[in-house]
Scaffold this motif. Structure first.
Motif, PDB file in Angstrom:
ATOM      1  N   PRO A   1      -1.667   3.878  -7.150  1.00  0.00           N
ATOM      2  CA  PRO A   1      -3.108   3.659  -6.905  1.00  0.00           C
ATOM      3  C   PRO A   1      -3.723   2.641  -7.854  1.00  0.00           C
ATOM      4  O   PRO A   1      -4.590   1.863  -7.444  1.00  0.00           O
ATOM      5  N   ALA A   2      -3.284   2.630  -9.104  1.00  0.00           N
ATOM      6  CA  ALA A   2      -3.830   1.666 -10.067  1.00  0.00           C
ATOM      7  C   ALA A   2      -3.462   0.236  -9.674  1.00  0.00           C
ATOM      8  O   ALA A   2      -4.295  -0.677  -9.745  1.00  0.00           O
ATOM      9  N   ASP A   3      -2.213   0.026  -9.258  1.00  0.00           N
ATOM     10  CA  ASP A   3      -1.794  -1.310  -8.840  1.00  0.00           C
ATOM     11  C   ASP A   3      -2.523  -1.750  -7.570  1.00  0.00           C
ATOM     12  O   ASP A   3      -2.904  -2.917  -7.430  1.00  0.00           O
ATOM     13  N   ILE A   4      -2.709  -0.801  -6.656  1.00  0.00           N
ATOM     14  CA  ILE A   4      -3.441  -1.129  -5.425  1.00  0.00           C
ATOM     15  C   ILE A   4      -4.866  -1.555  -5.757  1.00  0.00           C
ATOM     16  O   ILE A   4      -5.383  -2.525  -5.204  1.00  0.00           O
ATOM     17  N   GLN A   5      -5.487  -0.829  -6.684  1.00  0.00           N
ATOM     18  CA  GLN A   5      -6.854  -1.171  -7.078  1.00  0.00           C
ATOM     19  C   GLN A   5      -6.917  -2.542  -7.734  1.00  0.00           C
ATOM     20  O   GLN A   5      -7.826  -3.331  -7.469  1.00  0.00           O
TER      21      GLN A   5
ATOM     22  N   PHE B   1       0.816  -1.204   0.000  1.00  0.00           N
ATOM     23  CA  PHE B   1       0.000   0.000   0.000  1.00  0.00           C
ATOM     24  C   PHE B   1       0.855   1.262   0.000  1.00  0.00           C
ATOM     25  O   PHE B   1       0.453   2.299  -0.541  1.00  0.00           O
ATOM     26  N   LEU B   2       2.039   1.193   0.599  1.00  0.00           N
ATOM     27  CA  LEU B   2       2.903   2.365   0.675  1.00  0.00           C
ATOM     28  C   LEU B   2       3.738   2.571  -0.582  1.00  0.00           C
ATOM     29  O   LEU B   2       4.156   3.697  -0.867  1.00  0.00           O
ATOM     30  N   THR B   3       3.991   1.520  -1.330  1.00  0.00           N
ATOM     31  CA  THR B   3       4.918   1.611  -2.458  1.00  0.00           C
ATOM     32  C   THR B   3       4.254   1.472  -3.828  1.00  0.00           C
ATOM     33  O   THR B   3       4.811   1.925  -4.821  1.00  0.00           O
TER      34      THR B   3
END
Length: 296
Positions: free
Chosen positions: A185-189, A180-182
């Protein structure tokens, strides 16, 4: 001085008294005046006009028509053409994105933790011996003690109760936090379902022994713990009593206990025991019986 004499001249005192009489309430003159003033104010300044409501609300008789009024003077609705975005309904882009955010992965994480607690609990209760090197005294001994003295767990401090499970869960939680820190936003989604699964699974794994301890604690529990138990969000006390009926052969899941009933109906644990006994000749709970029968 009569309060009615202070009213604006355009207010008729007869009208005020009539309004009060229509409410079947006996009002003093000042109260009647205040009532009329407030009524006139609300009528003059509505929060929404009827036209605004018609123009900006979903029609109850056709909620997914995606229609709107053409003008403030034309009350006939016209639909958006095929090139326009719908105002609401299942084809609305925002509605689709919000729907896609839902994932059963989080709930699956909790269920996985519950099944994992049952699998470990069943294996440690049913197989092995305290005399085994390393795992016997370090891992199996507490399970044997717990069946003989179920409240011993309530005398353990937080570290002794939860240390082993936290050692399993913390590395996974650290990896989720690192992502989540690295990540962008697209990858997190894109990886949100697996992250939600790992997060809740790890949280419930970490808290399993504490939840188990609460199921044996009958005094001084916080109200929020009692609320979670009473609503079967975590393992309830009465539910866990079923496991502590000798020979301790059922209801092994101790995180939420959600899977205990269906697994029992499927005869999952007894079926596994029959297979292992047939293949390897090991008798289930032999070591547990030995410690339970000690009299000296």
């Amino acid at each position: 001085m009569d309060m009615l004499s202070t009213l604006p001249r355009h207010l008729d005192t007869k009208d005020l008294s009539n309004d009060a009489n229509s409410l079947n309430v006996t009002m003093p003159a000042a109260a009647a005046a205040a009532f009329q003033l407030s009524t006139n104010f609300l009528n003059a300044t509505p929060v929404k006009t009827d036209q605004q409501i018609l123009e900006n609300s979903m029609l109850e008789d056709d909620p997914n028509a995606n229609c709107q009024l053409a003008t403030a003077t034309d009350t006939k609705s016209i639909c958006y053409d095929s090139q326009s975005s719908p105002r609401w309904g299942p084809q609305h882009k925002g509605a689709q994105e919000l729907a896609n955010l839902y994932s059963p992965a989080a709930m699956c994480g909790i269920i996985t933790a519950d099944f994992g607690s049952g699998l470990v609990h069943w294996a440690a209760d049913t197989w092995g011996s305290v005399e085994l090197p390393i795992v016997g005294k370090a891992f199996l001994r507490p399970f044997r003690e717990h069946h003989i003295d179920p409240t011993s767990i309530t005398r353990h401090d937080f570290i002794e109760t939860n240390g082993d499970n936290f050692m399993v869960a913390l590395p996974i939680l650290a990896a989720v936090a690192f992502n989540f820190l690295t990540k962008s936003p697209a990858d997190i989604q894109d990886h949100y379902p697996i992250s939600a699964y790992l997060f809740l699974c790890s949280i419930f794994v970490a808290m399993t022994n504490q939840i188990h301890k609460w199921s044996h604690t009958y005094f001084g529990l916080p109200r929020w713990v009692l609320f979670l138990q009473d609503n079967h969000i975590i393992l309830p006390r009465r539910h866990h009593r079923i496991h502590h009926v000798a020979p301790h052969e059922t209801y092994f899941c101790i995180t939420t206990g959600w899977l205990n009933w269906p697994l029992e109906k499927l005869r999952f644990w007894s079926g596994m025991e029959n297979i292992i006994e047939y293949l390897f000749g090991c008798r289930p709970r032999a070591d547990d019986f030995k410690w339970a029968q000690k009299s000296q």
